[in-house]
Design an enzyme around this catalytic site. Structure first.
Site, PDB file in Angstrom:
ATOM      1  CG  ASP A   1      -0.345   0.143   2.540  1.00 13.61           C
ATOM      2  OD1 ASP A   1       0.905   0.260   2.612  1.00 13.61           O
ATOM      3  OD2 ASP A   1      -1.074   0.177   3.543  1.00 13.61           O
TER       4      ASP A   1
ATOM      5  CB  THR B   1       2.315  -2.804  11.014  1.00 13.86           C
ATOM      6  OG1 THR B   1       1.115  -3.309  10.394  1.00 13.86           O
ATOM      7  CG2 THR B   1       2.039  -1.482  11.719  1.00 13.86           C
TER       8      THR B   1
HETATM    9  C1  RB5 Z   1      -1.926   2.617   6.454  1.00 11.62           C
HETATM   10  O1  RB5 Z   1      -1.916   3.847   7.104  1.00 11.62           O
HETATM   11  C2  RB5 Z   1      -1.701   1.495   7.457  1.00 11.62           C
HETATM   12  O2  RB5 Z   1      -2.815   1.342   8.263  1.00 11.62           O
HETATM   13  C3  RB5 Z   1      -1.366   0.218   6.752  1.00 11.62           C
HETATM   14  O3  RB5 Z   1      -0.249   0.407   5.946  1.00 11.62           O
HETATM   15  C4  RB5 Z   1      -1.007  -0.974   7.614  1.00 11.62           C
HETATM   16  O4  RB5 Z   1      -0.029  -0.651   8.538  1.00 11.62           O
HETATM   17  C5  RB5 Z   1      -2.119  -1.737   8.165  1.00 11.62           C
HETATM   18  O5  RB5 Z   1      -1.917  -2.788   8.803  1.00 11.62           O
END
Ligand code: RB5
Length: 147
Positions: A11, A70
């Site tokens: 992402d 994360t």
């Molecule tokens: C995005 O802000 C964050 O929530 C995503 O990258 C991830 O860490 C979700 O587990």
């Protein structure tokens, strides 16, 4: 060195680390299936988890790599797929043991929680370690409840 086909996705939070991992894997000669994202716009990590998981499940890629903030959300999404064993990695010990014992097929990283050197080293160990089978295969057979 073994040349592999690897599906990779992230992402927006994972994009910087994804880009670095992609460059390193390509430099090592691996073939990459890039499932995105490739710009900084805010996106939803399950979309990329599902794309990578589908490529691995379909046999188009031997392994997957997923990165979010994360590594946790994207691993949860990938693990919804029956044929996927996605593990969040923070070091080479986890990388070695999740291949040897869990036959993990997707390595997940948190771009906000591990540095690029640690991720690169863990990924290298992950890709090089064989599943041990034996008692571990029996346990994998118990991962999914009967349908
Ligand atoms: C995005 O802000 C964050 O929530 C995503 O990258 C991830 O860490 C979700 O587990």
């Amino acid at each position: 060195m073994l040349v592999l086909t690897i599906a990779i996705g992230a992402d927006h939070a994972g994009l910087p680390l994804k880009t670095q991992l992609q460059q390193a894997l390509a430099a090592e000669g691996h073939a990459l299936i890039d499932c995105g994202t490739n710009d900084a716009d805010s996106v939803d990590y399950p979309d990329f988890a599902h794309s990578v998981a589908q490529a691995v499940e379909a046999g188009q890629a031997r392994f997957g790599v997923l990165v979010c903030g994360t590594g946790i959300g994207i691993s949860i999404a990938a693990n919804r797929h029956a044929g996927i064993r996605a593990a969040v990695l923070h070091n080479t010990t986890e990388a070695r043991l999740t291949r040897a014992h869990n036959d993990a097929n997707i390595a997940c990283f948190g771009a906000r929680t591990v540095g690029v050197e640690v991720a690169l080293e863990a990924l290298s160990v992950f890709l090089a370690t064989e599943f041990e089978g034996g008692r571990h295969a029996r346990r994998l057979g118990k991962l999914s409840p009967p349908v």
